[in-house]
Design a protein around this motif. Structure first.
Motif, PDB file in Angstrom:
ATOM      1  N   VAL A  50      40.608 -89.946  54.572  1.00  7.44           N
ATOM      2  CA  VAL A  50      41.182 -88.876  53.683  1.00  7.44           C
ATOM      3  C   VAL A  50      40.255 -88.119  53.025  1.00  7.44           C
ATOM      4  O   VAL A  50      39.372 -88.696  52.303  1.00  7.44           O
ATOM      5  N   HIS A  51      40.012 -87.021  53.017  1.00  7.38           N
ATOM      6  CA  HIS A  51      39.122 -86.037  52.180  1.00  7.38           C
ATOM      7  C   HIS A  51      39.654 -85.703  50.820  1.00  7.38           C
ATOM      8  O   HIS A  51      40.887 -85.463  50.768  1.00  7.38           O
ATOM      9  N   PRO A  52      38.887 -85.952  49.953  1.00  8.03           N
ATOM     10  CA  PRO A  52      39.254 -86.013  48.585  1.00  8.03           C
ATOM     11  C   PRO A  52      39.772 -84.613  48.091  1.00  8.03           C
ATOM     12  O   PRO A  52      39.174 -83.615  48.659  1.00  8.03           O
ATOM     13  N   ARG A  53      40.352 -84.613  46.985  1.00 10.02           N
ATOM     14  CA  ARG A  53      40.916 -83.131  46.613  1.00 10.02           C
ATOM     15  C   ARG A  53      41.509 -83.506  45.224  1.00 10.02           C
ATOM     16  O   ARG A  53      41.990 -84.523  44.701  1.00 10.02           O
ATOM     17  N   ASN A  54      40.598 -82.409  44.507  1.00 14.97           N
ATOM     18  CA  ASN A  54      40.677 -82.916  42.821  1.00 14.97           C
ATOM     19  C   ASN A  54      42.176 -82.073  42.530  1.00 14.97           C
ATOM     20  O   ASN A  54      41.966 -80.694  42.258  1.00 14.97           O
ATOM     21  N   ILE A  55      43.151 -82.745  42.552  1.00 10.47           N
ATOM     22  CA  ILE A  55      44.461 -82.139  42.026  1.00 10.47           C
ATOM     23  C   ILE A  55      44.668 -81.785  40.510  1.00 10.47           C
ATOM     24  O   ILE A  55      45.522 -80.961  40.302  1.00 10.47           O
ATOM     25  N   PHE A  56      43.594 -82.110  39.547  1.00  8.30           N
ATOM     26  CA  PHE A  56      43.662 -81.804  38.180  1.00  8.30           C
ATOM     27  C   PHE A  56      43.129 -80.517  37.913  1.00  8.30           C
ATOM     28  O   PHE A  56      43.086 -80.057  36.722  1.00  8.30           O
ATOM     29  N   ILE A  57      42.673 -79.710  39.146  1.00  7.02           N
ATOM     30  CA  ILE A  57      42.505 -78.248  38.648  1.00  7.02           C
ATOM     31  C   ILE A  57      43.214 -77.162  39.319  1.00  7.02           C
ATOM     32  O   ILE A  57      43.077 -76.120  39.082  1.00  7.02           O
ATOM     33  N   ILE A  66      52.343 -82.486  44.867  1.00  9.60           N
ATOM     34  CA  ILE A  66      51.470 -82.891  45.688  1.00  9.60           C
ATOM     35  C   ILE A  66      51.756 -84.468  45.530  1.00  9.60           C
ATOM     36  O   ILE A  66      51.615 -85.348  46.653  1.00  9.60           O
ATOM     37  N   ILE A  67      51.957 -85.037  44.306  1.00 10.60           N
ATOM     38  CA  ILE A  67      51.959 -86.338  43.812  1.00 10.60           C
ATOM     39  C   ILE A  67      53.650 -86.786  44.558  1.00 10.60           C
ATOM     40  O   ILE A  67      53.555 -87.996  45.058  1.00 10.60           O
ATOM     41  N   GLY A  68      54.495 -85.923  44.432  1.00  9.53           N
ATOM     42  CA  GLY A  68      55.928 -86.124  45.047  1.00  9.53           C
ATOM     43  C   GLY A  68      55.630 -86.316  46.532  1.00  9.53           C
ATOM     44  O   GLY A  68      56.247 -87.285  47.164  1.00  9.53           O
ATOM     45  N   ASN A  69      55.064 -85.390  47.220  1.00 16.01           N
ATOM     46  CA  ASN A  69      54.779 -85.448  48.532  1.00 16.01           C
ATOM     47  C   ASN A  69      54.263 -86.819  49.180  1.00 16.01           C
ATOM     48  O   ASN A  69      54.411 -87.222  50.119  1.00 16.01           O
ATOM     49  N   LEU A  70      53.170 -87.081  48.310  1.00 21.35           N
ATOM     50  CA  LEU A  70      52.302 -88.377  48.478  1.00 21.35           C
ATOM     51  C   LEU A  70      53.357 -89.591  48.505  1.00 21.35           C
ATOM     52  O   LEU A  70      53.276 -90.327  49.298  1.00 21.35           O
ATOM     53  N   GLN A 150      47.731 -93.982  68.828  1.00 14.81           N
ATOM     54  CA  GLN A 150      47.518 -92.444  68.801  1.00 14.81           C
ATOM     55  C   GLN A 150      48.792 -91.928  67.919  1.00 14.81           C
ATOM     56  O   GLN A 150      48.772 -91.031  67.018  1.00 14.81           O
ATOM     57  N   LYS A 151      49.868 -92.733  67.968  1.00 15.50           N
ATOM     58  CA  LYS A 151      51.207 -92.118  67.540  1.00 15.50           C
ATOM     59  C   LYS A 151      51.101 -92.443  65.883  1.00 15.50           C
ATOM     60  O   LYS A 151      51.284 -91.929  65.034  1.00 15.50           O
ATOM     61  N   LYS A 152      50.489 -93.730  65.444  1.00 18.42           N
ATOM     62  CA  LYS A 152      50.152 -94.045  64.007  1.00 18.42           C
ATOM     63  C   LYS A 152      49.341 -93.093  63.642  1.00 18.42           C
ATOM     64  O   LYS A 152      49.628 -92.515  62.157  1.00 18.42           O
ATOM     65  N   LEU A 153      47.981 -92.826  64.009  1.00 20.00           N
ATOM     66  CA  LEU A 153      46.952 -91.891  63.522  1.00 20.00           C
ATOM     67  C   LEU A 153      47.819 -90.427  63.351  1.00 20.00           C
ATOM     68  O   LEU A 153      47.535 -89.754  62.414  1.00 20.00           O
ATOM     69  N   HIS A 154      48.604 -90.065  64.444  1.00 14.71           N
ATOM     70  CA  HIS A 154      49.300 -88.514  64.156  1.00 14.71           C
ATOM     71  C   HIS A 154      50.402 -88.737  62.949  1.00 14.71           C
ATOM     72  O   HIS A 154      50.066 -87.823  62.227  1.00 14.71           O
ATOM     73  N   THR A 155      51.095 -89.755  62.891  1.00 17.76           N
ATOM     74  CA  THR A 155      51.870 -90.060  61.735  1.00 17.76           C
ATOM     75  C   THR A 155      51.121 -89.942  60.345  1.00 17.76           C
ATOM     76  O   THR A 155      51.474 -88.812  59.520  1.00 17.76           O
ATOM     77  N   LEU A 156      49.981 -90.525  60.324  1.00 14.80           N
ATOM     78  CA  LEU A 156      49.199 -90.730  59.137  1.00 14.80           C
ATOM     79  C   LEU A 156      48.662 -89.103  58.722  1.00 14.80           C
ATOM     80  O   LEU A 156      48.544 -88.712  57.677  1.00 14.80           O
ATOM     81  N   ILE A 157      47.951 -88.545  59.741  1.00 19.95           N
ATOM     82  CA  ILE A 157      47.164 -87.073  59.761  1.00 19.95           C
ATOM     83  C   ILE A 157      48.414 -86.083  59.263  1.00 19.95           C
ATOM     84  O   ILE A 157      47.957 -85.400  58.262  1.00 19.95           O
ATOM     85  N   SER A 158      49.406 -86.034  60.047  1.00 28.67           N
ATOM     86  CA  SER A 158      50.351 -85.040  59.687  1.00 28.67           C
ATOM     87  C   SER A 158      50.982 -85.433  58.565  1.00 28.67           C
ATOM     88  O   SER A 158      51.252 -84.400  57.647  1.00 28.67           O
ATOM     89  N   GLY A 159      51.536 -86.463  58.094  1.00 25.58           N
ATOM     90  CA  GLY A 159      52.002 -86.648  56.683  1.00 25.58           C
ATOM     91  C   GLY A 159      51.156 -86.350  55.457  1.00 25.58           C
ATOM     92  O   GLY A 159      51.502 -85.748  54.618  1.00 25.58           O
ATOM     93  N   LEU A 160      49.828 -86.578  55.678  1.00 27.30           N
ATOM     94  CA  LEU A 160      48.896 -86.413  54.563  1.00 27.30           C
ATOM     95  C   LEU A 160      48.918 -84.625  54.589  1.00 27.30           C
ATOM     96  O   LEU A 160      48.516 -84.157  53.663  1.00 27.30           O
ATOM     97  N   ALA A 161      48.730 -83.978  55.690  1.00 29.35           N
ATOM     98  CA  ALA A 161      48.727 -82.669  55.823  1.00 29.35           C
ATOM     99  C   ALA A 161      49.684 -81.890  55.037  1.00 29.35           C
ATOM    100  O   ALA A 161      49.738 -81.014  54.327  1.00 29.35           O
ATOM    101  N   ASN A 162      51.103 -82.450  55.388  1.00 30.99           N
ATOM    102  CA  ASN A 162      52.237 -81.979  54.447  1.00 30.99           C
ATOM    103  C   ASN A 162      52.173 -82.207  53.070  1.00 30.99           C
ATOM    104  O   ASN A 162      53.020 -81.535  52.357  1.00 30.99           O
ATOM    105  N   SER A 163      51.267 -83.318  52.867  1.00 27.20           N
ATOM    106  CA  SER A 163      51.200 -83.665  51.382  1.00 27.20           C
ATOM    107  C   SER A 163      50.009 -82.552  50.730  1.00 27.20           C
ATOM    108  O   SER A 163      49.653 -82.599  49.615  1.00 27.20           O
ATOM    109  N   GLY A 164      49.322 -81.798  51.568  1.00 30.14           N
ATOM    110  CA  GLY A 164      48.448 -80.871  51.111  1.00 30.14           C
ATOM    111  C   GLY A 164      46.790 -81.571  51.166  1.00 30.14           C
ATOM    112  O   GLY A 164      46.102 -81.164  50.377  1.00 30.14           O
ATOM    113  N   LEU A 165      46.808 -82.729  51.981  1.00 25.13           N
ATOM    114  CA  LEU A 165      45.542 -83.329  52.193  1.00 25.13           C
ATOM    115  C   LEU A 165      45.098 -83.339  53.420  1.00 25.13           C
ATOM    116  O   LEU A 165      45.855 -83.634  54.532  1.00 25.13           O
TER     117      LEU A 165
END
Length: 196
Positions: A50-57, A66-70, A150-165
């Motif tokens: 997961v690429h870090p993102r500073n949500i406090f700015i 973002i927190i709710g989506n995560l 592959q399915k689990k990788l896709h689930t994780l990547i798309s789920g985080l993308a929907n959360s803004g990460l």
């Protein structure tokens, strides 16, 4: 290799004791290939970085979103996973080399003084007293079947993308660093090459 009995609280366990000084010989790892650790039992350990993102700015509303989506994302994962936070030592040797070149090519005394301050600060960070690291975040899982991986990788990547990460599948280097981090208590090991 010799066999020895161990008697514990639960009962007797047969274990093979090796005389090998290498930790790798004790681990059930067959190989690390294509961003996956292949275990001796045929299972694979892989995941995402997961690429870090500073949500406090950002403003409070976006932080809450973002927190709710995560929270929703983590609650929607239907398989066992591990959240790993690992420190990777930062190598600023290239940065120091570039500063030294800039210092050598600068004629201005004020410019040389400013560059030398940066060089001294960088050398201070590289000293043993400071432990300069990048903190990296991983979500790893274990699976035998390649189509489920592959399915689990896709689930994780798309789920985080929907959360803004942003995230991507772990690399071989990432997995080696995570193993090194756990096996060596976070102490980075570097070994030089021996040549004849």
């Amino acid at each position: 290799m010799r066999e020895k009995d161990f008697i514990g609280k639960v009962g007797v366990m047969m274990a093979k004791i090796t005389s090998s000084p290498f930790t790798e010989d004790w681990l059930p790892i067959k190989q690390i290939l294509n961003g996956m650790i292949q275990l001796d039992n045929g299972e694979y350990v892989t995941g995402i970085k997961v690429h870090p993102r500073n949500i406090f700015i950002v403003d409070q509303g976006l932080q809450n979103a973002i927190i709710g989506n995560l929270r929703n994302f983590y609650n929607s994962i239907s398989f066992e996973f591990w959240l790993i936070i690992a420190d990777r030592p930062v190598d600023i040797g290239l940065y120091l080399s570039n500063l030294q070149i800039l210092y050598n090519n600068t004629d201005s005394p004020i410019g040389k003084k400013l560059i030398m301050e940066d060089i001294n600060k960088a050398n201070m960070f590289m000293s043993a007293e400071y432990n300069v690291v990048d903190t990296e975040y991983y979500i790893l899982f274990k699976e035998k079947r390649m189509e489920l991986i592959q399915k689990k990788l896709h689930t994780l990547i798309s789920g985080l993308a929907n959360s803004g990460l942003n995230s991507n599948q772990v690399s071989n280097d990432d997995l080696r660093m995570v193993l090194d981090n756990f096996l060596n208590g976070g102490v980075h090991t570097t070994f030089g090459t021996v040549m004849n």
